[in-house]
Design an enzyme around this catalytic site. Structure first.
Site, PDB file in Angstrom:
ATOM      1  N   TYR A  18       0.771  -1.114   0.221  1.00  0.00           N
ATOM      2  CA  TYR A  18      -0.053   0.857  -0.147  1.00  0.00           C
ATOM      3  C   TYR A  18       0.980   1.091  -0.024  1.00  0.00           C
ATOM      4  CZ  TYR A  18      -3.250   3.628   2.381  1.00  0.00           C
ATOM      5  OH  TYR A  18      -3.878   4.496   2.180  1.00  0.00           O
ATOM      6  N   GLU A  40     -12.008   6.099   5.089  1.00  0.00           N
ATOM      7  CA  GLU A  40     -11.299   6.641   5.734  1.00  0.00           C
ATOM      8  C   GLU A  40     -12.519   6.712   6.507  1.00  0.00           C
ATOM      9  OE1 GLU A  40      -7.746   7.199   6.004  1.00  0.00           O
ATOM     10  OE2 GLU A  40      -6.916   7.080   4.325  1.00  0.00           O
ATOM     11  N   TRP A  48      -5.909   1.914   9.901  1.00  0.00           N
ATOM     12  CA  TRP A  48      -5.597   2.043   9.162  1.00  0.00           C
ATOM     13  C   TRP A  48      -5.222   0.525   8.617  1.00  0.00           C
ATOM     14  CZ3 TRP A  48      -7.854   3.423   5.165  1.00  0.00           C
ATOM     15  CH2 TRP A  48      -7.758   2.956   3.948  1.00  0.00           C
TER      16      TRP A  48
END
Length: 187
Positions: A18, A40, A48
């Site tokens: 990522y 988000e 995350w």
């Protein structure tokens, strides 16, 4: 030779991929901007990596992040999502996703695209920061405060300043790779 990366991605292969391919790359595509906005908002209060590990499940559960479909979800679909163990089963966040899809399309009508809207806060150009280490990175900025306030005024939910700053980082509105990271000059 080992590549120097932002320390937050550690040794987790998913996090590294990522970081190396997506994080901080400017995104102008509405569908991708919506995907990141939804991810988000689900991340609010969580790490995350938790969301990233469930990303494919979210994609399947939310019709490939198709905001036009999501805007029309009915009670049966919402109940299905609340029962889906592959995603974060927060009823408020799930309901907010539907509301946010509708607000997203309202912005598209007004500005021609969500991209036009969100990037107008930066005159279409990313901010390139020059942090030396992770502890310098802010959680919010005056700009994320401004965008958050405007989105809330337009009916968005779970879009506090911290969520919006994370969205700005993810979608390349700001380049928050630390200066010695190999991606710093690439994005």
């Amino acid at each position: 030779m080992t590549k120097i990366r932002c320390a937050w991605c550690g040794n987790d292969p998913l996090y590294i991929q990522y970081h190396d391919t997506e994080w901080g790359v400017p995104v102008y595509d509405d569908a991708k901007l919506f995907e990141f906005l939804i991810l988000e908002t689900f991340q609010a209060g969580l790490s995350w990596i938790t969301v990233l590990r469930k990303r494919e499940n979210f994609k399947a559960a939310f019709d490939n992040f198709n905001y036009k479909k999501i805007a029309n979800y009915n009670e049966a679909k919402l109940e299905e999502l609340i029962q889906n163990k592959g995603i974060i089963r927060n009823k408020l966040k799930i309901n907010a996703t539907v509301s946010n899809a509708n607000s997203f399309m309202e912005i598209q009508k007004e500005f021609g695209s969500f991209s036009n809207y969100i990037w107008s806060f930066l005159n279409g150009k990313p901010i390139k920061n020059s942090w030396k280490n992770l502890n310098e990175l802010p959680a919010t900025t005056m700009l994320s405060n401004e965008i958050s306030k405007d989105l809330k005024k337009r009916g968005f939910k779970f879009v506090g300043s911290t969520v919006i700053y994370a969205h700005m980082q993810a979608t390349g509105m700001v380049n928050d790779h630390v200066k010695d990271c190999f991606r710093y000059n690439e994005v």
